[in-house]
Design an enzyme around this catalytic site. Structure first.
Site, mmCIF file in Angstrom:
data_model
loop_
_atom_site.group_PDB
_atom_site.id
_atom_site.type_symbol
_atom_site.label_atom_id
_atom_site.label_comp_id
_atom_site.label_asym_id
_atom_site.label_seq_id
_atom_site.Cartn_x
_atom_site.Cartn_y
_atom_site.Cartn_z
ATOM 1 N N ARG A 8 2.453 -8.674 4.538
ATOM 2 C CA ARG A 8 1.570 -8.192 3.465
ATOM 3 C C ARG A 8 2.443 -7.680 2.334
ATOM 4 N NH1 ARG A 8 -3.977 -4.744 3.434
ATOM 5 N NH2 ARG A 8 -4.607 -5.562 1.422
ATOM 6 N N TYR A 28 3.378 2.104 2.033
ATOM 7 C CA TYR A 28 3.957 2.535 3.313
ATOM 8 C C TYR A 28 5.476 2.288 3.301
ATOM 9 C CZ TYR A 28 -0.832 3.033 5.009
ATOM 10 O OH TYR A 28 -2.130 3.431 5.176
ATOM 11 N N HIS A 45 -1.374 3.983 -1.898
ATOM 12 C CA HIS A 45 -2.454 4.948 -1.666
ATOM 13 C C HIS A 45 -2.412 6.092 -2.681
ATOM 14 C CE1 HIS A 45 -4.197 2.986 1.663
ATOM 15 N NE2 HIS A 45 -3.184 3.151 2.474
ATOM 16 N N GLN A 55 -18.086 5.073 2.291
ATOM 17 C CA GLN A 55 -18.629 6.314 2.848
ATOM 18 C C GLN A 55 -18.510 6.437 4.367
ATOM 19 O OE1 GLN A 55 -22.154 6.467 -0.187
ATOM 20 N NE2 GLN A 55 -22.413 8.138 1.238
ATOM 21 N N GLU A 81 0.806 -1.236 0.000
ATOM 22 C CA GLU A 81 0.000 0.000 0.000
ATOM 23 C C GLU A 81 0.839 1.286 0.000
ATOM 24 O OE1 GLU A 81 -1.595 -2.659 0.607
ATOM 25 O OE2 GLU A 81 -3.671 -2.236 0.042
ATOM 26 N N ARG A 113 -11.797 -6.420 -2.782
ATOM 27 C CA ARG A 113 -12.995 -6.627 -3.612
ATOM 28 C C ARG A 113 -13.467 -8.086 -3.593
ATOM 29 N NH1 ARG A 113 -16.978 -4.700 -4.259
ATOM 30 N NH2 ARG A 113 -17.479 -4.436 -6.461
ATOM 31 N N GLU A 155 -28.616 17.116 1.162
ATOM 32 C CA GLU A 155 -27.459 16.223 1.260
ATOM 33 C C GLU A 155 -27.815 14.890 1.901
ATOM 34 O OE1 GLU A 155 -24.297 18.370 3.087
ATOM 35 O OE2 GLU A 155 -24.286 19.853 1.482
ATOM 36 N N LYS A 191 -22.202 26.683 -8.745
ATOM 37 C CA LYS A 191 -21.002 26.971 -7.942
ATOM 38 C C LYS A 191 -19.791 27.157 -8.851
ATOM 39 C CE LYS A 191 -21.460 23.262 -5.211
ATOM 40 N NZ LYS A 191 -22.858 22.872 -5.173
#
Ligand code: NAP
Ligand code: SF4
Length: 663
Positions: free
Chosen positions: A216, A168, A254, A341, A166, A290, A646, A560
């Site tokens: 990992r 790091y 990332h 989310q 990832e 996934r 929203e 906007k």
């Protein structure tokens, strides 16, 4: 006889026998960082252990302060810290589970001025430029990792995971992109590999032979200057020699501009990369990313593509995932819809992680649905996410629930959302609620417009009558060209080849994707559009992107002046914005709407009048609450009927759950 014989079979790794092949992958929840959250963390993991997951892996703990993810982030550096963790490990063991601690050094992803890396190269996603570790500093870091591993063992952890993917610190040492050192820890590929190999070797020395060390490994870095496949294979061999017990797998740094875990990524997208690693190592290999159903996990194991299946978010969404699969109740699993989310989007803004479809995740000690002592009658009106969550939770508490829905189907706005390409998983949430309503014997009255007379006899009335699309006061809004997003997504209207979209919130962006998407695109096209190639041919697995074929010309407009899509989710918004760009969607900000007529949509932008010639104007200008029934009967108002602005399913489901917990 079980449907998932491979997934549910035990596996011995080192001295540890796992009861099945399901690993709850590491995910930071925000409960790791503060001593006073330890009991909440213990309850969160204990609930997953009770749900029969084979092995839990904690969020990442830094081996030293330089390795923090953010100031004062979680670390495992002292005996006192290890003692605090005994509560966590005991809680998991009491439920018959096993738990590993992940040791993670953030390197240049550290969100603080003390961050370090292989070289002093700033990452594109953090504001702090790291210092390059000195030669002695690298050596000390390897020792710090090993000491953390030893402390984790003392704290009662059954295993550790060394985070090597990832993007790091360890990954930063491995890739030429971020390591231009000329000492013993950089330069050639063999020297770039030295840090993880030393970490594993020194850890093994401290913890002895049987203690499982999971590593990992990054299979595809998905960044320029990432590792070649030959380097990955060589690293795996070196690590095996150094004493690794299991390889967990990771894909994408990332900072990579290829989505790896959000909904639009095909299910099981990375399984072939894992299978490839399995072909070159004798150490058990764990597939990840996934994978959200027991069927997919079983299929990967049965095909010989992995030995273990890691799922992080699916275990947030349903703590009893494994228990349900084992009991033949897989159709009752609350499936993760890969929306990010309430989990990763929260973590990235320093909020505690939870789950959109399961707001109890991370709140196990606070949001409790106790059985009711009185079987009162509860009416729920409206079967969108808020109403469904209210009805199912109330029935779970033991209330006698009747759910009224005026259309012939369950789902409300969620039924529209699942039409968006890449959001097909949202259908799983409706499958879950539909099945739970059946199992809990809720009286579901579809095609029924509830009236005050219907509701008169109930003890509690919950109004979740939802929203209608807002049709703003633009001249010509009633023109035949002007249609609402709901009419388009429900299939009521088929729009022409040239389309203007009014409103660029989440739905305007989604509708633009829906309208341009080529329905003939396959999963193979998905890799091509994002430039994912064979890692044996392209370092890091990154290649040229293939342009998307689009089926419509779309112009997306907002009033906007901010960039379009700026308010979308932290971890997924960039991918949605990239799709708009790849699909050739014209974006106009700072517009004033003049009128809609036979020619199309007339605008004024920067004082200049413009015409968007189009066949249809799709209105995505937010929603308005539907409250007639509430105004007539009162009761408890939730979801979009309460506040339309929203509105999203996260707020709707949380509000419904909190209300029902307090009934
Ligand atoms: P929204 O995010 O509130 O956006 C509606 C847009 O319509 C506003 O950004 C506003 O933009 C415009 N608008 C509002 N009133 C208007 C008026 N009177 N005339 C013209 N334009 C007007 O609502 P939404 O797009 O309907 O989404 C609903 C909810 O679902 C949101 O919470 C959203 O975050 C969520 N959602 C998220 C995603 C995602 O993250 N991918 C996808 C779908 C939905 P201007 O004022 O700038 O024109
Ligand atoms: Fe999955 Fe969304 Fe829940 Fe995260 S918030 S666990 S992505 S359903």
């Amino acid at each position: 006889m079980t449907t998932y014989p491979h997934l549910l079979s035990p596996l011995t790794i080192g001295d540890l026998t796992l009861r099945n092949r399901v690993v709850m992958g590491s995910m930071h929840t925000g409960l790791e960082d503060k001593p006073w959250d330890m009991d909440k963390l213990a309850a969160y993991f204990a609930e997953r252990a009770r749900g029969e997951v084979g092995l839990i892996i904690t969020g990442g703990y830094a081996p030293n302060k330089r390795g923090w993810l953010k100031p004062l982030a979680a670390e495992m550096t002292t005996r006192l810290q290890a003692m605090r963790h005994e509560r966590v490990t005991a809680a998991v063991h009491d439920e018959g589970g096993a738990i590993a601690m992940q040791i993670l050094h953030a390197g240049r992803y550290g969100y603080h001025p003390l961050s370090v890396s292989a070289s002093a190269k700033k990452s594109p996603i953090t504001p702090f430029k790291p210092s390059a570790l000195s030669t002695r500093g690298v050596d000390r870091t390897a020792t710090d990792f090993a000491k953390s591993v030893e402390l984790a063992k003392k704290a009662g952890y059954d295993a550790v995971e060394i985070m090597g993917s990832e993007g790091y610190l360890i990954n930063q040492f491995l890739a030429a992109r971020t390591n231009d050192r000329s000492d013993a820890w950089g330069g050639t590929a063999a020297k770039r590999m030295r840090l993880p190999v030393e970490i594993v070797r020194r850890s093994r020395e401290l913890v002895g032979d049987g203690f499982p060390i999971i590593y990992r490994i990054s299979l595809l870095d998905l960044v320029e200057g990432g590792q070649t496949w030959d380097e990955v294979v060589e690293l795996a061999g070196e690590l095996e020699q150094a004493g690794v017990t299991v390889f967990n797998t990771g894909v994408g740094w990332h900072e990579a501009r290829v989505p790896t875990i959000i909904t639009q990524v095909p299910r099981g997208a990375w399984r072939s990369a894992t299978a490839r690693l399995k072909g070159v190592t004798s150490v058990p290999v764990c597939a990840s990313n996934r994978i959200s159903s027991p069927e997919m996990g079983e299929d990967i194991l049965a095909s010989g593509g992995a030995d273990l299946i890691s799922m992080a978010r699916p275990l947030l969404a349903d703590a009893a995932f494994v228990a349900k699969a084992r009991a033949g109740r897989a159709d009752e699993i609350n499936t993760c819809i890969a929306c990010n989310q309430a989990c990763l989007d929260h973590v990235f803004v320093n909020k505690k992680a939870s789950c959109l479809v399961n707001p109890r995740a991370g709140r196990e000690t606070e949001l409790i649905l106790l059985p009711t002592r009185t079987r009162k009658a509860v009416a729920v009106v409206g079967a969108g996410p808020a109403g469904l969550a209210a009805a199912v939770n109330a029935a779970e508490r033991g209330f006698a629930v009747t759910l009224f829905e005026q259309t012939p189907t369950l789902g409300g706005q969620f039924r529209l959302a699942m039409q968006i390409p890449g959001k097909e998983d949202f259908a799983e949430t409706l499958r879950y609620y539909t099945r739970r309503l059946e199992v809990l014997d809720v009286d579901v009255q579809l095609s029924t417009h509830a009236t005050p007379e219907h509701l008169a006899a109930f003890d509690h009335t919950i109004i979740a009558t939802g929203v209608v699309p807002r049709m703003p006061a633009i001249e010509g809004i009633d023109h035949a060209k002007s249609v609402s997003y709901a009419d388009v997504l429900s299939g009521k209207v088929t729009v022409g080849r040239r389309v203007a979209v009014v409103g660029a919130g989440g739905i305007g962006v989604d509708v633009s994707h829906f309208l341009t998407h080529d329905p003939n695109d396959t999963d193979e096209d998905w890799y091509a559009h994002w430039g994912v190639g064979d890692p044996a041919l392209h370092p890091g697995g990154l290649t040229e992107r293939k342009p998307r074929s689009t089926v419509r010309e779309v112009t997306l407009v907002q009033r906007k002046t901010t960039p379009i899509g700026i308010g979308l989710g932290k971890t997924s918004g960039w991918a949605h914005r990239a799709v708009l760009k790849q699909s050739g969607v014209t974006q106009i900000s700072g517009a004033a709407y003049d009128r809609i007529d036979d020619a199309g949509l007339h605008l004024t932008v920067d004082g200049e009048q413009r015409l968007i010639e189009c066949d249809h104007v799709v209105i995505c200008a937010g929603q308005e609450s539907v409250r007639d029934l509430y105004d007539a009967v009162g009761g408890h108002l939730i979801g979009g009927a309460d506040v339309a602005a929203e509105l999203d399913a996260k707020r709707a489901i949380l509000q419904a759950t909190e209300l029902v917990a307090a009934l």
